[in-house]
Write an enzyme that holds these catalytic residues in place. Structure first.
Site, PDB file in Angstrom:
ATOM      1  N   GLU A 250      60.858  52.826  51.189  1.00 39.37           N
ATOM      2  CA  GLU A 250      62.089  53.604  51.264  1.00 39.37           C
ATOM      3  C   GLU A 250      61.894  55.019  51.800  1.00 39.37           C
ATOM      4  OE1 GLU A 250      64.778  53.273  47.949  1.00 39.37           O
ATOM      5  OE2 GLU A 250      63.804  51.426  47.268  1.00 39.37           O
TER       6      GLU A 250
ATOM      7  N   GLU B 168      69.147  53.692  36.752  1.00 40.03           N
ATOM      8  CA  GLU B 168      69.734  53.042  37.926  1.00 40.03           C
ATOM      9  C   GLU B 168      69.556  51.523  37.858  1.00 40.03           C
ATOM     10  OE1 GLU B 168      69.344  55.901  41.683  1.00 40.03           O
ATOM     11  OE2 GLU B 168      67.433  55.159  40.965  1.00 40.03           O
TER      12      GLU B 168
ATOM     13  N   THR C  21      61.092  55.621  37.636  1.00 42.19           N
ATOM     14  CA  THR C  21      60.139  54.641  37.121  1.00 42.19           C
ATOM     15  C   THR C  21      60.041  53.389  37.982  1.00 42.19           C
ATOM     16  OG1 THR C  21      61.856  53.769  35.630  1.00 42.19           O
ATOM     17  CG2 THR C  21      60.340  55.415  34.733  1.00 42.19           C
TER      18      THR C  21
ATOM     19  N   ARG D 253      64.570  46.204  38.322  1.00 43.04           N
ATOM     20  CA  ARG D 253      65.884  46.817  38.520  1.00 43.04           C
ATOM     21  C   ARG D 253      66.857  46.557  37.377  1.00 43.04           C
ATOM     22  NH1 ARG D 253      66.124  51.144  41.969  1.00 43.04           N
ATOM     23  NH2 ARG D 253      65.701  50.605  44.116  1.00 43.04           N
TER      24      ARG D 253
ATOM     25  N   GLU E 185      63.272  63.302  45.670  1.00 42.48           N
ATOM     26  CA  GLU E 185      62.894  62.132  44.891  1.00 42.48           C
ATOM     27  C   GLU E 185      61.695  61.413  45.515  1.00 42.48           C
ATOM     28  OE1 GLU E 185      64.777  57.956  43.116  1.00 42.48           O
ATOM     29  OE2 GLU E 185      66.008  59.285  44.374  1.00 42.48           O
TER      30      GLU E 185
END
Length: 311
Positions: free
Chosen positions: A176, A264, A204, A235, A170
Site C-alpha cells: 500500500e 478499522e 496493527t 481485518r 501512517e
C-alpha cells in the site's frame, strides 16, 4: 472504522468508571462504498456509545461551508468529535519526479487541511505522504522519493501549524505504500520534516506484516505516536484473530500513550470498499445491520477491558 481515545487522566476516569470510546468513519463497517450519509453515522456512533467519528477527508473538498456546518452541528449536539483520514490519489503523489504533480499534491493537501480546520478538526492521518498503493515500476532506491515527499510535507505542515491541525503519517504494508512501511521509517520521516504538527500513526494490521515486534514498534515510536489503528490480522475487529492485544496495550502503557486508538474492521466483500481493501469474501456470516451493530458493541467492550487492564 472504530476508535477510542485515552485522555490525559485516563486512570482517574477509569476509577470513576467513566471511560470514553471513539469511532472512526465507521460507515464502511456497514457500507460497501466510500460515500456515506455522515449525519447518519454521527448519530449511530453516539447511539453505540462511541465519541469520535473519523471519516474520509477528501469529500470535504466537494462541500460548501453550509454543508460542512450541517455535519458539524449534529456532531457537536451529541458530543461526537470529528477526525479525518485519507489515502492520497496517485495523481497528487508528492513523491513524484514530476514537479507539476507534486505541486498539485501540495495544494490539494493544503486545501484539505484548511477544510479540516473549518470543521474544527484536530487531526488528519493516513497515506498522505505519497500516492496510495504499490507502484507499477521498479524501485531500486527510494531515497529521492523520500526527499521529495519530505520537502513537500514541510510546506504542507506549515498550513497545518497555522490552523492547529496535527498531520499524521501512517506506516502501512509494502502493498500500500513505498517510503513508510515501519515505525522506524515513520519516525525518521517525522524527524526529517521537523515540525511539531506532524506525527506517526501505526496500524496493527500493517504492523502484523512488517514489524518483528508490535510492542517494540510502539515503544520505538514513543512520543511521536499521535494516533493508532487497530484491526486483526484478517481485518476482523480486535479479538477475532491471532494478534496479541496484551502486548499491544502493554506497550501503550509503557509509553504512557494518550492519543486516539482507532479500529478499522473491513468485513464485507463488494463495492468500492471491498475492491480497494481487497476483501474477496464476507468475513462475518451475518452482515445485517443489526449484527454489525452487535459486533460494534462487542468491540467497544473488548477495548474497554484492555484499557482497564493496562490503565
Amino acid at each position: 472504522m472504530i476508535a477510542f481515545k485515552w485522555w490525559e487522566r485516563v486512570t482517574e476516569w477509569l476509577k470513576e468508571n467513566r471511560q470514553y470510546e471513539q469511532i472512526r468513519y465507521f460507515h464502511e463497517f456497514w457500507e460497501k462504498n466510500w460515500a456515506a450519509d455522515h449525519i447518519k453515522y454521527v448519530k449511530k456512533a453516539a447511539d453505540l456509545g462511541y465519541d469520535i467519528l473519523e471519516f474520509q477527508a477528501q469529500p470535504l473538498l466537494e462541500m460548501n461551508e453550509s454543508r460542512m456546518s450541517e455535519i458539524k452541528k449534529p456532531a457537536d449536539d451529541v458530543g461526537i468529535e470529528l477526525t479525518y483520514s485519507l489515502g492520497l490519489d496517485k495523481k497528487y503523489d508528492i513523491t513524484s519526479a514530476d514537479e507539476s504533480t507534486r505541486r498539485g499534491g501540495i495544494e490539494y493537501l493544503k486545501a484539505i487541511v484548511e477544510r479540516v480546520a473549518f470543521m474544527k478538526g484536530e487531526i488528519i492521518s493516513g497515506v498522505s505522504y505519497e500516492g496510495w498503493g504499490s507502484p507499477n515500476h521498479i524501485i531500486d532506491d527510494k531515497s529521492k522519493m523520500l526527499d521529495r515527499s519530505v520537502t513537500a510535507m514541510q510546506e504542507i505542515v506549515k498550513t497545518a501549524a497555522d490552523y492547529g491541525v496535527t498531520y499524521c503519517v501512517e506506516s502501512v504494508n509494502r502493498f500500500e505504500a513505498t517510503i513508510i512501511n515501519t515505525a522506524v521509517e515513520a519516525v525518521e520521516y517525522v524527524k526529517m520534516v521537523g515540525s511539531d504538527n506532524v506525527g506517526v500513526l501505526l496500524d496493527t494490521y500493517h504492523m502484523n506484516i512488517e514489524e518483528s515486534s508490535m510492542g517494540d514498534a510502539i515503544r520505538y515510536a514513543g512520543d511521536y505516536l499521535k494516533s493508532f489503528h487497530t484491526g486483526e490480522n484478517n481485518r476482523l475487529p480486535p479479538g477475532r484473530g491471532h494478534l496479541d492485544w496484551d502486548e499491544i496495550f502493554k506497550a501503550f502503557s509503557d509509553i504512557n500513550y494518550t492519543g486516539r486508538i482507532v479500529c478499522e474492521p473491513f468485513v464485507q466483500m463488494g463495492g468500492e470498499v471491498g475492491r480497494d481493501i481487497k476483501v474477496w469474501r464476507n468475513l462475518l456470516e451475518d452482515t445485517s445491520e443489526a449484527n454489525l451493530d452487535k459486533e460494534a458493541k462487542g468491540l467497544l467492550e473488548f477495548q474497554k477491558k484492555m484499557a482497564e487492564k493496562y490503565a
